[in-house]
Design a protein around this motif. Structure first.
Motif, PDB file in Angstrom:
ATOM      1  N   ARG A  88      26.645  53.198  44.609  1.00  0.00           N
ATOM      2  CA  ARG A  88      26.076  52.263  45.584  1.00  0.00           C
ATOM      3  C   ARG A  88      27.124  51.797  46.585  1.00  0.00           C
ATOM      4  O   ARG A  88      26.798  51.400  47.701  1.00  0.00           O
ATOM      5  N   TYR A  89      28.391  51.816  46.153  1.00  0.00           N
ATOM      6  CA  TYR A  89      29.494  51.409  47.042  1.00  0.00           C
ATOM      7  C   TYR A  89      30.308  52.613  47.501  1.00  0.00           C
ATOM      8  O   TYR A  89      31.369  52.442  48.098  1.00  0.00           O
ATOM      9  N   GLN A  90      29.840  53.803  47.204  1.00  0.00           N
ATOM     10  CA  GLN A  90      30.514  55.048  47.572  1.00  0.00           C
ATOM     11  C   GLN A  90      31.914  55.117  46.964  1.00  0.00           C
ATOM     12  O   GLN A  90      32.861  55.644  47.557  1.00  0.00           O
ATOM     13  N   LEU A  91      32.027  54.591  45.740  1.00  0.00           N
ATOM     14  CA  LEU A  91      33.295  54.609  45.019  1.00  0.00           C
ATOM     15  C   LEU A  91      33.262  55.703  43.954  1.00  0.00           C
ATOM     16  O   LEU A  91      32.307  55.789  43.178  1.00  0.00           O
ATOM     17  N   ASP A  92      34.288  56.517  43.926  1.00  0.00           N
ATOM     18  CA  ASP A  92      34.438  57.501  42.858  1.00  0.00           C
ATOM     19  C   ASP A  92      35.184  56.814  41.723  1.00  0.00           C
ATOM     20  O   ASP A  92      36.401  56.620  41.785  1.00  0.00           O
ATOM     21  N   LEU A  93      34.453  56.446  40.669  1.00  0.00           N
ATOM     22  CA  LEU A  93      35.058  55.650  39.604  1.00  0.00           C
ATOM     23  C   LEU A  93      36.097  56.420  38.803  1.00  0.00           C
ATOM     24  O   LEU A  93      36.899  55.801  38.104  1.00  0.00           O
ATOM     25  N   THR A  94      36.101  57.730  38.861  1.00  0.00           N
ATOM     26  CA  THR A  94      37.132  58.475  38.128  1.00  0.00           C
ATOM     27  C   THR A  94      38.523  58.119  38.637  1.00  0.00           C
ATOM     28  O   THR A  94      39.492  58.162  37.879  1.00  0.00           O
ATOM     29  N   VAL A  95      38.624  57.767  39.920  1.00  0.00           N
ATOM     30  CA  VAL A  95      39.924  57.367  40.471  1.00  0.00           C
ATOM     31  C   VAL A  95      39.985  55.877  40.782  1.00  0.00           C
ATOM     32  O   VAL A  95      41.069  55.295  40.818  1.00  0.00           O
ATOM     33  N   ALA A  96      38.836  55.237  40.991  1.00  0.00           N
ATOM     34  CA  ALA A  96      38.835  53.819  41.363  1.00  0.00           C
ATOM     35  C   ALA A  96      38.877  52.888  40.158  1.00  0.00           C
ATOM     36  O   ALA A  96      39.441  51.793  40.241  1.00  0.00           O
ATOM     37  N   LEU A  97      38.291  53.307  39.031  1.00  0.00           N
ATOM     38  CA  LEU A  97      38.203  52.397  37.886  1.00  0.00           C
ATOM     39  C   LEU A  97      39.564  51.953  37.356  1.00  0.00           C
ATOM     40  O   LEU A  97      39.723  50.776  37.014  1.00  0.00           O
ATOM     41  N   PRO A  98      40.576  52.836  37.252  1.00  0.00           N
ATOM     42  CA  PRO A  98      41.887  52.346  36.796  1.00  0.00           C
ATOM     43  C   PRO A  98      42.473  51.268  37.704  1.00  0.00           C
ATOM     44  O   PRO A  98      43.302  50.472  37.257  1.00  0.00           O
ATOM     45  N   ARG A  99      42.028  51.213  38.962  1.00  0.00           N
ATOM     46  CA  ARG A  99      42.515  50.197  39.888  1.00  0.00           C
ATOM     47  C   ARG A  99      41.637  48.944  39.867  1.00  0.00           C
ATOM     48  O   ARG A  99      42.093  47.866  40.238  1.00  0.00           O
ATOM     49  N   LEU A 100      40.377  49.108  39.457  1.00  0.00           N
ATOM     50  CA  LEU A 100      39.479  47.960  39.355  1.00  0.00           C
ATOM     51  C   LEU A 100      39.669  47.191  38.050  1.00  0.00           C
ATOM     52  O   LEU A 100      39.505  45.969  38.015  1.00  0.00           O
ATOM     53  N   THR A 101      40.012  47.907  36.986  1.00  0.00           N
ATOM     54  CA  THR A 101      40.105  47.268  35.665  1.00  0.00           C
ATOM     55  C   THR A 101      41.048  46.071  35.643  1.00  0.00           C
ATOM     56  O   THR A 101      40.688  45.015  35.102  1.00  0.00           O
ATOM     57  N   PRO A 102      42.263  46.145  36.226  1.00  0.00           N
ATOM     58  CA  PRO A 102      43.139  44.962  36.171  1.00  0.00           C
ATOM     59  C   PRO A 102      42.606  43.768  36.953  1.00  0.00           C
ATOM     60  O   PRO A 102      43.093  42.651  36.768  1.00  0.00           O
ATOM     61  N   LEU A 103      41.605  43.992  37.822  1.00  0.00           N
ATOM     62  CA  LEU A 103      41.070  42.905  38.636  1.00  0.00           C
ATOM     63  C   LEU A 103      39.914  42.183  37.967  1.00  0.00           C
ATOM     64  O   LEU A 103      39.470  41.144  38.460  1.00  0.00           O
ATOM     65  N   MET A 104      39.422  42.716  36.863  1.00  0.00           N
ATOM     66  CA  MET A 104      38.263  42.129  36.202  1.00  0.00           C
ATOM     67  C   MET A 104      38.649  40.862  35.453  1.00  0.00           C
ATOM     68  O   MET A 104      39.765  40.734  34.954  1.00  0.00           O
ATOM     69  N   ALA A 105      37.703  39.947  35.366  1.00  0.00           N
ATOM     70  CA  ALA A 105      37.921  38.714  34.606  1.00  0.00           C
ATOM     71  C   ALA A 105      38.131  39.047  33.136  1.00  0.00           C
ATOM     72  O   ALA A 105      37.585  40.037  32.635  1.00  0.00           O
ATOM     73  N   PRO A 106      38.940  38.253  32.423  1.00  0.00           N
ATOM     74  CA  PRO A 106      39.211  38.556  31.011  1.00  0.00           C
ATOM     75  C   PRO A 106      37.953  38.706  30.165  1.00  0.00           C
ATOM     76  O   PRO A 106      37.872  39.591  29.310  1.00  0.00           O
ATOM     77  N   GLY A 107      36.939  37.863  30.410  1.00  0.00           N
ATOM     78  CA  GLY A 107      35.707  37.963  29.633  1.00  0.00           C
ATOM     79  C   GLY A 107      34.974  39.266  29.883  1.00  0.00           C
ATOM     80  O   GLY A 107      34.452  39.894  28.954  1.00  0.00           O
TER      81      GLY A 107
END
Length: 327
Positions: free
Chosen positions: A167-186
Motif C-alpha cells: 500500500r506504501y510501495q515499500l519492499d519489506l524484504t529491504v525496508a523491514l530491517p530499517r523499520l524494526t528499530p523505529l517500532m514502539a517497544p510494545g
C-alpha cells in the motif's frame, strides 16, 4: 540489553530446545523399548530409565544443548522449506511446480466463486456465506498467479508480507530491517512473540515429521505399534495448521505495525516527509531501489535532507523538539 537477552533466551528455548528435546526423548524411548530388534515394551523402557546415572543425564543434556546451538541458525531455511522454496533441492523445481498446481486451481476457483457471489440477495444466506468463504481464502492467496507457492504457509506469508508494504510501495524484504528499530517497544514485543509462535509451530512440525519417519523405520515389523507413526503424523498435521494460523496473526500485526511507523522511516533518514500518499508511494519505490543498491545517480536528487530536530536548549535534557520535515 537485558530485555533483548531475555527474548533471545526465550526464543532459543521455545523454538529450538523444546522441539529438539521432544524429538530426542521420543527416539530414545523407542530405542530403549527395544525397537527395531524387538517389539517395543514399556517395561523395557522403564527399566532402561532406572539405569540412568547423573553422568549419563548430564551427557544427554550437554548433547542436546550442542545440537540446539548448532541447529538454531537453521530456523530460516527450515521455514523456507515449509513455505515451498524447494528450487535448490534435487528435483525440487519439478516437485514445486506439481505442488503449486493445487493452488493454481484454488486461485482460479476462488476468483470464480467471488464473481458468482457478487451482490447476493439479502435472503440468499448460502450465497452470502459462500462469498465470505471465498473472500477469506482469497485474502490469503497471492494476488498474482505467478507468485503462488507450493504450500499454504508459503502463500499465507507471501500475501501477508506483500500486503503489509504494497500500500506504501515499500519492499519489506529491504525496508523491514530499517523499520524494526523505529517500532514502539510494545509493538516490537508483540511481533516478536507472534514470530516465536510461528517458528515454534514450524519447528515442532518438522520434529514431528522426523519422528514419523523414524517411527515407520523402527516399527514397520511390529504392526500394532505403527499407531505411533499415525499419532506423530497427526501431530505433524496439527503443528502445520498451527503454523499457518500463527502466520496469519503475524502478518496482520505486521501490517498494523507498518501502518503506524511508515512515516518514521523518513524522519530516521533525515528526509523530508511526503505531502500525501501518492507522493509517498513514489518516494518509497525509489527508497526500496536505493536500499537494494539499484537507484540511478540522476534519481538521487529526488531525496532532500532536512535539518536535524531543533531544541530550545541544546545542553539540557528533555528540550522540545521539532519533528524532521516539519520545521
Amino acid at each position: 540489553m537485558g530485555a533483548f537477552a531475555g527474548r533471545l533466551g526465550t526464543r532459543f528455548l521455545v523454538v529450538t530446545v523444546v522441539p529438539n528435546a521432544l524429538l530426542l526423548g521420543y527416539i530414545s524411548f523407542l530405542l530403549a523399548a527395544g525397537a527395531p530388534a524387538h517389539s517395543p515394551s514399556l517395561a523395557r523402557a522403564l527399566a532402561a530409565l532406572d539405569h540412568l546415572t547423573a553422568n549419563r543425564i548430564a551427557a544427554v543434556i550437554l548433547g542436546l544443548l550442542i545440537v540446539s546451538i548448532a541447529s538454531h541458525p537453521l530456523q530460516v531455511p527450515l521455514i523456507q522449506l515449509l513455505e515451498g522454496y524447494w528450487w535448490g533441492l534435487p528435483f525440487g523445481l519439478k516437485l514445486a511446480y506439481r505442488a503449486t498446481a493445487r493452488y493454481r486451481n484454488e486461485w482460479n476457483l476462488v476468483q470464480s466463486e467471488l464473481e458468482a457471489a457478487k451482490d447476493p440477495a439479502p435472503w440468499d444466506w448460502h450465497a452470502r456465506n459462500a462469498g465470505r468463504s471465498a473472500q477469506f481464502r482469497w485474502d490469503w492467496l497471492p494476488e498474482v498467479e505467478g507468485d503462488l507457492l507450493p504450500t499454504a504457509l508459503g502463500n499465507t506469508l507471501r500475501r501477508g508480507e506483500t500486503r503489509a508494504g504494497e500500500r506504501y510501495q515499500l519492499d519489506l524484504t529491504v525496508a523491514l530491517p530499517r523499520l524494526t528499530p523505529l517500532m514502539a517497544p510494545g509493538v516490537l514485543a508483540e511481533l516478536s512473540d507472534l514470530r516465536n509462535q510461528l517458528d515454534a509451530a514450524a519447528r515442532l512440525c518438522i520434529a514431528a515429521g522426523i519422528a514419523t519417519a523414524v517411527s515407520v523405520g523402527l516399527l514397520i515389523w511390529h504392526g500394532p505399534w505403527l499407531f505411533l507413526a499415525l499419532a506423530t503424523y497427526l501431530v505433524t498435521w496439527a503443528c502445520y495448521r498451527s503454523a499457518v494460523a500463527a502466520a496469519r496473526r503475524f502478518c496482520i500485526s505486521l501490517t498494523a505495525a507498518v501502518d503506524l511507523c511508515h512515516l518514521q522511516l523518513f524522519d530516521a533518514l533525515s528526509l523530508e516527509r511526503p505531502a500525501d500518499l501518492v507522493e509517498e508511494r513514489e518516494r518509497n519505490e525509489r527508497l526500496s531501489r536505493l536500499f537494494r543498491g539499484q537507484l540511478a545517480n540522476d534519481e538521487m536528487a529526488a531525496f532532500r535532507y532536512v535539518l536535524p530536530p531543533k531544541t530550545d536548549n541544546p545542553t539540557a535534557e528533555g528540550g522540545t523538539t521539532t519533528p524532521p520535515g516539519q520545521q
